[in-house]
Design an enzyme around this catalytic site. Structure first.
Site, PDB file in Angstrom:
ATOM      1  N   ARG A 132      29.048 -96.910  55.205  1.00 21.57           N
ATOM      2  CA  ARG A 132      29.052 -95.455  55.178  1.00 21.57           C
ATOM      3  C   ARG A 132      30.439 -94.989  54.745  1.00 21.57           C
ATOM      4  O   ARG A 132      31.459 -95.524  55.191  1.00 21.57           O
ATOM      5  CB  ARG A 132      28.710 -94.870  56.562  1.00 21.57           C
ATOM      6  CG  ARG A 132      27.246 -95.012  56.961  1.00 21.57           C
ATOM      7  CD  ARG A 132      26.355 -94.141  56.077  1.00 21.57           C
ATOM      8  NE  ARG A 132      24.944 -94.213  56.457  1.00 21.57           N
ATOM      9  CZ  ARG A 132      24.062 -95.047  55.918  1.00 21.57           C
ATOM     10  NH1 ARG A 132      24.467 -95.916  54.994  1.00 21.57           N
ATOM     11  NH2 ARG A 132      22.794 -95.015  56.289  1.00 21.57           N
TER      12      ARG A 132
ATOM     13  N   GLU B  69      29.615 -87.941  49.501  1.00 19.14           N
ATOM     14  CA  GLU B  69      28.723 -88.336  48.416  1.00 19.14           C
ATOM     15  C   GLU B  69      27.478 -87.470  48.288  1.00 19.14           C
ATOM     16  O   GLU B  69      26.787 -87.512  47.260  1.00 19.14           O
ATOM     17  CB  GLU B  69      28.279 -89.795  48.597  1.00 19.14           C
ATOM     18  CG  GLU B  69      27.358 -90.029  49.779  1.00 19.14           C
ATOM     19  CD  GLU B  69      26.965 -91.504  49.928  1.00 19.14           C
ATOM     20  OE1 GLU B  69      25.761 -91.768  50.029  1.00 19.14           O
ATOM     21  OE2 GLU B  69      27.862 -92.365  49.937  1.00 19.14           O
TER      22      GLU B  69
ATOM     23  N   HIS C 236      25.934 -95.978  45.775  1.00 16.88           N
ATOM     24  CA  HIS C 236      25.101 -96.268  46.940  1.00 16.88           C
ATOM     25  C   HIS C 236      23.859 -97.063  46.528  1.00 16.88           C
ATOM     26  O   HIS C 236      22.724 -96.697  46.854  1.00 16.88           O
ATOM     27  CB  HIS C 236      24.696 -94.961  47.649  1.00 16.88           C
ATOM     28  CG  HIS C 236      24.398 -95.141  49.103  1.00 16.88           C
ATOM     29  ND1 HIS C 236      24.780 -94.238  50.064  1.00 16.88           N
ATOM     30  CD2 HIS C 236      23.750 -96.132  49.779  1.00 16.88           C
ATOM     31  CE1 HIS C 236      24.373 -94.651  51.263  1.00 16.88           C
ATOM     32  NE2 HIS C 236      23.750 -95.804  51.098  1.00 16.88           N
TER      33      HIS C 236
END
Length: 337
Positions: free
Chosen positions: A233, A262, A294
């Site tokens: 994260r 993000e 991601h």
């Protein structure tokens, strides 16, 4: 159940429909859940959000008022959900507890190798006809110390890979993993791990205790030239402090598959737009930083598990059955970050 799948892409539709076998009625929308878009879920008993959807108090209030009773998360992490509010509103929150740990572990290794051996630079050079090796010198990972912060299933999968490469393993986790210990991993304090590791890889959930775990002080403890990898994260790292450590040339390289701001960037095509996040733009200027969008989870095997688990969560909720994927608010009632 009628279920709205938000922030969906074509692959979500394909994999969920394949796993569904007609059990549930899906509607797929690319729209992300936000306060100004929550009305799209009106009338849907179940909503299936993604990791970057906003599930704060205001959004949950709107969902509950529209008749939603279940949030079937397409993710393992749930730090984006205001769990106390969900509990107060009677919303059940279910997640995908486990998907392929190898997907993320192998991607983390890929970032390590890319940065160490400068593969991103070499690829571009060769395409331009430049075959010089200047500036591409790396190091053998064999025999080097790698510190894993978090040694759950993903950390353990990466530990197995690194052990096979001959790396020395250090671990930091309140719950030592016997699998990692059997590989010779030594569990040490966080400061010790940071100070002794040539490469550090993060494999933790985001909680109030882990928010900005890697800050200016802890970055300074890392050896000169160390590599830092984050596939967990974004907010585990204080990005401003990270940029300062890069500018001072203290860090050797950084690999980021996640970024703490993000939500407005990732899973969108912005190639014809202007990115207004100056911090993110600064990260992209460093030649020793690799940023990906991601995608560490993004393998066929992981998507299959996410889909089948999501269908099982919908099945169990519709039948009134409990399962181990239900997420509840902390005992203290403290909201998630």
């Amino acid at each position: 159940m009628r279920c709205l799948v938000t922030s969906s892409r074509p692959y979500d539709q394909e994999i969920l429909n394949a796993a569904n076998h007609g059990h549930h009625e899906f509607r797929f929308v690319e729209t992300p859940l936000r306060e100004d878009t929550a009305a799209v879920a009106h009338g849907y008993p179940a909503v299936c959000p993604f990791v970057d959807d906003t599930l704060n108090s205001a959004v949950l209030e709107a969902l509950a008022q529209g008749g939603t009773r279940l949030l079937a998360l397409r993710s393992t992490g749930f730090n984006h959900v205001d769990l106390p509010t969900a509990e107060r509103l009677g919303l059940t929150v279910m997640r995908v507890r486990d998907y392929s740990p190898y997907a993320v572990a192998e991607f983390a290794l890929g970032l390590m190798l890319t940065l160490n051996r400068h593969l991103h630079k070499a690829y571009n050079r060769v395409r331009e006809g430049n075959f010089l090796l200047d500036g591409l010198l790396g190091f053998d990972m064999h025999g080097k110390t790698v510190g894993l912060i978090g040694t759950g299933k993903i950390g353990a999968a990466l530990a197995r890979i690194l052990h096979g490469m001959g790396c020395q393993l250090l671990g930091y986790d309140p719950y030592p993993n016997p699998i990692c210990q059997s590989l010779g991993m030594q569990y040490v304090g966080l400061d010790t791990l940071l100070g002794e590791s040539r490469i550090v890889s993060l494999h933790l959930p985001l909680t109030p205790d882990t928010y900005h775990l890697i800050d200016a002080e802890r970055l300074a403890r890392m050896p000169q030239g160390a590599l830092l990898i984050n596939t967990s994260r974004g907010a585990l790292i204080d990005t401003s402090a990270l940029i300062a450590a890069l500018k001072s040339r203290h860090l050797g390289a950084v690999g980021l598959d996640v970024y703490e701001e993000e939500a407005e960037l990732y899973f969108h095509n912005l190639c014809d737009d202007i990115i207004c996040d100056d911090t993110f733009a600064r990260l992209l200027t460093f030649p020793n930083v690799v940023v990906t969008g991601h995608q560490a989870f993004f393998t066929a095997e992981a998507l299959h598990t996410i889909a089948t688990t999501t269908i099982a969560n919908l099945d169990d909720f519709a039948a009134g059955r409990e399962n181990g994927n239900i997420v509840r608010a902390p005992a203290t009632g403290a909201p998630q970050p």
